[in-house]
Motif scaffolding. Structure first.
Motif, mmCIF file in Angstrom:
data_model
loop_
_atom_site.group_PDB
_atom_site.id
_atom_site.type_symbol
_atom_site.label_atom_id
_atom_site.label_comp_id
_atom_site.label_asym_id
_atom_site.label_seq_id
_atom_site.Cartn_x
_atom_site.Cartn_y
_atom_site.Cartn_z
ATOM 1 N N ASN A 295 0.792 -1.224 0.000
ATOM 2 C CA ASN A 295 0.000 0.000 0.000
ATOM 3 C C ASN A 295 0.830 1.284 0.000
ATOM 4 O O ASN A 295 0.343 2.348 0.373
ATOM 5 C CB ASN A 295 -0.933 0.012 1.221
ATOM 6 N N LYS A 296 2.091 1.206 -0.420
ATOM 7 C CA LYS A 296 2.938 2.391 -0.425
ATOM 8 C C LYS A 296 2.425 3.466 -1.381
ATOM 9 O O LYS A 296 2.652 4.653 -1.173
ATOM 10 C CB LYS A 296 4.381 2.009 -0.792
ATOM 11 N N GLY A 297 1.762 3.042 -2.417
ATOM 12 C CA GLY A 297 1.271 4.005 -3.396
ATOM 13 C C GLY A 297 -0.081 4.600 -3.059
ATOM 14 O O GLY A 297 -0.614 5.408 -3.831
ATOM 15 N N HIS A 298 -0.665 4.237 -1.922
ATOM 16 C CA HIS A 298 -1.979 4.757 -1.551
ATOM 17 C C HIS A 298 -1.922 6.248 -1.251
ATOM 18 O O HIS A 298 -0.929 6.756 -0.724
ATOM 19 C CB HIS A 298 -2.521 4.027 -0.321
ATOM 20 N N SER A 299 -3.001 6.927 -1.539
ATOM 21 C CA SER A 299 -3.114 8.350 -1.210
ATOM 22 C C SER A 299 -3.274 8.506 0.296
ATOM 23 O O SER A 299 -3.656 7.559 1.005
ATOM 24 C CB SER A 299 -4.320 8.952 -1.920
ATOM 25 N N PRO A 300 -3.016 9.700 0.838
ATOM 26 C CA PRO A 300 -3.207 9.932 2.282
ATOM 27 C C PRO A 300 -4.623 9.613 2.744
ATOM 28 O O PRO A 300 -4.808 9.100 3.860
ATOM 29 C CB PRO A 300 -2.891 11.425 2.440
ATOM 30 N N LYS A 301 -5.629 9.887 1.904
ATOM 31 C CA LYS A 301 -7.010 9.613 2.301
ATOM 32 C C LYS A 301 -7.259 8.117 2.427
ATOM 33 O O LYS A 301 -7.952 7.674 3.357
ATOM 34 C CB LYS A 301 -7.968 10.227 1.282
ATOM 35 N N VAL A 302 -6.690 7.323 1.519
ATOM 36 C CA VAL A 302 -6.862 5.865 1.593
ATOM 37 C C VAL A 302 -6.127 5.312 2.816
ATOM 38 O O VAL A 302 -6.642 4.438 3.524
ATOM 39 C CB VAL A 302 -6.365 5.189 0.303
ATOM 40 N N LYS A 303 -4.934 5.814 3.090
ATOM 41 C CA LYS A 303 -4.192 5.369 4.272
ATOM 42 C C LYS A 303 -4.965 5.691 5.548
ATOM 43 O O LYS A 303 -4.981 4.890 6.495
ATOM 44 C CB LYS A 303 -2.820 6.040 4.296
ATOM 45 N N GLN A 304 -5.623 6.842 5.563
ATOM 46 C CA GLN A 304 -6.431 7.216 6.724
ATOM 47 C C GLN A 304 -7.626 6.284 6.866
ATOM 48 O O GLN A 304 -7.994 5.865 7.973
ATOM 49 C CB GLN A 304 -6.903 8.667 6.571
ATOM 50 N N LEU A 305 -8.247 5.926 5.733
ATOM 51 C CA LEU A 305 -9.371 4.991 5.752
ATOM 52 C C LEU A 305 -8.942 3.659 6.353
ATOM 53 O O LEU A 305 -9.626 3.108 7.231
ATOM 54 C CB LEU A 305 -9.898 4.793 4.325
ATOM 55 N N VAL A 306 -7.817 3.117 5.879
ATOM 56 C CA VAL A 306 -7.357 1.797 6.318
ATOM 57 C C VAL A 306 -7.133 1.763 7.827
ATOM 58 O O VAL A 306 -7.417 0.758 8.489
ATOM 59 C CB VAL A 306 -6.069 1.405 5.566
ATOM 60 N N LYS A 307 -6.659 2.865 8.397
ATOM 61 C CA LYS A 307 -6.426 2.931 9.847
ATOM 62 C C LYS A 307 -7.711 2.727 10.637
ATOM 63 O O LYS A 307 -7.673 2.287 11.792
ATOM 64 C CB LYS A 307 -5.822 4.282 10.221
ATOM 65 N N HIS A 308 -8.859 3.041 10.035
ATOM 66 C CA HIS A 308 -10.131 2.971 10.770
ATOM 67 C C HIS A 308 -10.948 1.721 10.464
ATOM 68 O O HIS A 308 -12.008 1.520 11.038
ATOM 69 C CB HIS A 308 -10.981 4.217 10.461
ATOM 70 N N ILE A 309 -10.460 0.858 9.560
ATOM 71 C CA ILE A 309 -11.221 -0.351 9.209
ATOM 72 C C ILE A 309 -11.049 -1.413 10.290
ATOM 73 O O ILE A 309 -9.938 -1.794 10.622
ATOM 74 C CB ILE A 309 -10.755 -0.917 7.848
ATOM 75 N N ARG A 310 -12.180 -1.870 10.838
ATOM 76 C CA ARG A 310 -12.150 -2.927 11.846
ATOM 77 C C ARG A 310 -12.962 -4.148 11.431
ATOM 78 O O ARG A 310 -12.837 -5.218 12.003
ATOM 79 C CB ARG A 310 -12.705 -2.390 13.182
ATOM 80 N N ASP A 311 -13.809 -3.984 10.454
ATOM 81 C CA ASP A 311 -14.659 -5.094 10.009
ATOM 82 C C ASP A 311 -15.126 -4.774 8.584
ATOM 83 O O ASP A 311 -14.961 -3.644 8.105
ATOM 84 C CB ASP A 311 -15.857 -5.250 10.941
ATOM 85 N N LEU A 312 -15.717 -5.769 7.947
ATOM 86 C CA LEU A 312 -16.271 -5.520 6.612
ATOM 87 C C LEU A 312 -17.401 -6.485 6.325
ATOM 88 O O LEU A 312 -17.517 -7.548 6.941
ATOM 89 C CB LEU A 312 -15.193 -5.619 5.527
ATOM 90 N N ASP A 313 -18.236 -6.081 5.420
ATOM 91 C CA ASP A 313 -19.311 -6.924 4.920
ATOM 92 C C ASP A 313 -19.229 -6.888 3.390
ATOM 93 O O ASP A 313 -18.503 -6.061 2.840
ATOM 94 C CB ASP A 313 -20.663 -6.386 5.400
ATOM 95 N N TYR A 314 -19.940 -7.762 2.738
ATOM 96 C CA TYR A 314 -19.904 -7.729 1.276
ATOM 97 C C TYR A 314 -21.215 -8.262 0.718
ATOM 98 O O TYR A 314 -21.970 -8.967 1.393
ATOM 99 C CB TYR A 314 -18.724 -8.547 0.724
ATOM 100 N N ARG A 315 -21.466 -7.872 -0.522
ATOM 101 C CA ARG A 315 -22.646 -8.351 -1.244
ATOM 102 C C ARG A 315 -22.187 -8.815 -2.626
ATOM 103 O O ARG A 315 -21.529 -8.066 -3.338
ATOM 104 C CB ARG A 315 -23.696 -7.249 -1.375
ATOM 105 N N LEU A 316 -22.542 -10.027 -2.953
ATOM 106 C CA LEU A 316 -22.124 -10.595 -4.237
ATOM 107 C C LEU A 316 -23.082 -10.179 -5.347
ATOM 108 O O LEU A 316 -24.279 -9.988 -5.124
ATOM 109 C CB LEU A 316 -22.079 -12.114 -4.148
ATOM 110 N N THR A 317 -22.537 -10.027 -6.538
ATOM 111 C CA THR A 317 -23.342 -9.797 -7.733
ATOM 112 C C THR A 317 -22.906 -10.800 -8.797
ATOM 113 O O THR A 317 -21.804 -11.346 -8.734
ATOM 114 C CB THR A 317 -23.166 -8.366 -8.278
ATOM 115 N N ASP A 318 -23.758 -11.021 -9.764
ATOM 116 C CA ASP A 318 -23.406 -11.957 -10.828
ATOM 117 C C ASP A 318 -22.395 -11.361 -11.800
ATOM 118 O O ASP A 318 -21.576 -12.080 -12.379
ATOM 119 C CB ASP A 318 -24.661 -12.380 -11.598
ATOM 120 N N THR A 319 -22.458 -10.045 -11.991
ATOM 121 C CA THR A 319 -21.628 -9.405 -13.007
ATOM 122 C C THR A 319 -20.968 -8.140 -12.467
ATOM 123 O O THR A 319 -21.390 -7.573 -11.452
ATOM 124 C CB THR A 319 -22.475 -9.025 -14.240
#
Length: 367
Positions: free
Chosen positions: A48-72
């Motif tokens: 993740n060295k190439g990530h922008s400062p905003k993305v790096k800030q986002l990653v610091k706050h991620i503790r969980d995730l959910d997802y929804r599958l699509t066919d396409t």
């Protein structure tokens, strides 16, 4: 990153879908889409060295995730757009400034028409408005490049008695001095700009392309690069106008998108609204059955669809949805058919089925 989150990411499928990033309180802070969920989500945490400062800030706050599958992949793009509109996650707002949508207005004013760039279209009587555009910087770069190249970059547009500094620099024809000849030339350029934005004339682009080639031939690479950047910005604006025109026409669109080696997704779209989608087991159906099934669905859905899409204003969210559909349809992988309204009449059934047969042939049979 916690062990639970690591395991959850490792278990993500390599299929299309949407991921929803959550903070320590369980709030959804970011929504994204992916053609392959696992690879896309892993990219936030590894290399993740190439990530922008905003993305790096986002990653610091991620503790969980959910997802929804699509066919396409197309459905993943559209679902992401819908969820962002509904949830308004904090980091989606941070990474895409809501004020980034801009308009170009041609405003009637004395002593001559003015080009205005704003976050809202001009409300002045008689104004011509183009947009919305998703990048203010692109709009400004295109308009500035046109003004400079056409020598209408006047520093004192309301002056009638003295020349501006840009006149001495060769960037202004002298409208500021009240020259009737200069004003007539300026108005002609504005007419050219209007025709360019409306897709009626490409003279400005052709002139810039010739200028770029001339600069390269005399080894003035700085001038050539500057003109190239202006052309890139203009082409971006023209594509956006094409998106708006394409969507505003409220076209009936049949899309056949491959899911795997055994099935395709049938998606019926009106304007920028998905009206119907269903999974077709294309491997088990012969060409005639597929054509008949798709034709029946198209007649039923397009006949019964409301006309809301035709009158709905092109909002900022609508332009996002329109861009997704337009980009997919223009991609090399997009298999689609535009259905003229007259094809939906009972007496035109043969034309509809003939068009669908061609779509089936290219999207299914030839694969």
């Amino acid at each position: 990153m916690s062990a639970d989150l690591t395991d959850k990411i490792a278990a993500l499928p390599l299929t299309p879908g949407v991921y929803l990033m959550k903070d320590s309180l369980g709030h959804i802070i970011y929504v994204g889409k992916a053609k392959q969920l696992r690879k896309r989500v892993q990219s936030y945490f590894y290399n993740n060295k190439g990530h922008s400062p905003k993305v790096k800030q986002l990653v610091k706050h991620i503790r969980d995730l959910d997802y929804r599958l699509t066919d396409t992949e197309l459905e993943a793009f559209m679902l992401e757009c819908q969820l962002i509109k509904e949830i308004k996650p904090m980091y989606n707002r941070k990474m895409k400034n809501p004020l980034a949508y801009s308009y170009i207005s041609i405003v009637s004013a004395a002593p001559y028409r003015q080009i205005e760039i704003g976050y809202e279209p001009s409300s002045a009587a008689g104004s011509l408005v183009y947009g919305p555009y998703t990048s203010r910087s692109t709009v400004e770069r295109a308009v500035l490049g046109i003004k400079e190249s056409q020598r209408i970059l006047c520093g004192s547009p309301h002056s009638r008695s003295s020349r501006c500094l840009n006149y001495s620099l060769g960037l202004c024809m002298g409208m500021c001095g009240g020259s009737a000849e200069a004003i007539a030339y300026y108005e002609a350029v504005i007419d050219q700009l209007i025709c360019l934005l409306e897709g009626k004339d490409n003279g400005i682009v052709a002139g810039l392309e010739a200028r770029m080639e001339e600069a390269a031939l005399r080894f003035d690479f700085e001038a050539a690069a500057k003109t190239r950047d202006t052309l890139g910005a203009i082409r971006s604006l023209l594509q956006k106008e094409q998106v708006i025109e394409f969507t505003g026409a409220n076209k009936n669109i049949i899309v056949l998108e491959p899911v795997d080696g055994h099935s395709h997704k049938l998606i019926l779209i009106k304007g920028s609204v998905i009206l119907h989608r269903t999974l077709l087991a294309t491997e088990t159906l012969h060409e005639g059955q597929l054509t008949g099934t798709i034709a029946a669905a198209a007649r039923e859905v397009f006949h019964s669809s409301s006309q809301a899409a035709a009158t709905e204003e092109m909002s900022r969210h609508k332009i996002d949805e329109a861009q997704i559909i337009y980009s997919y349809l223009k991609s090399s992988s997009g298999h689609y058919l535009l259905v003229p309204p007259e094809w939906l009449a009972e007496e035109s059934g043969a034309e509809l089925e003939e068009g669908i047969a061609g779509l089936v042939q290219s999207a299914v049979i030839e694969l």
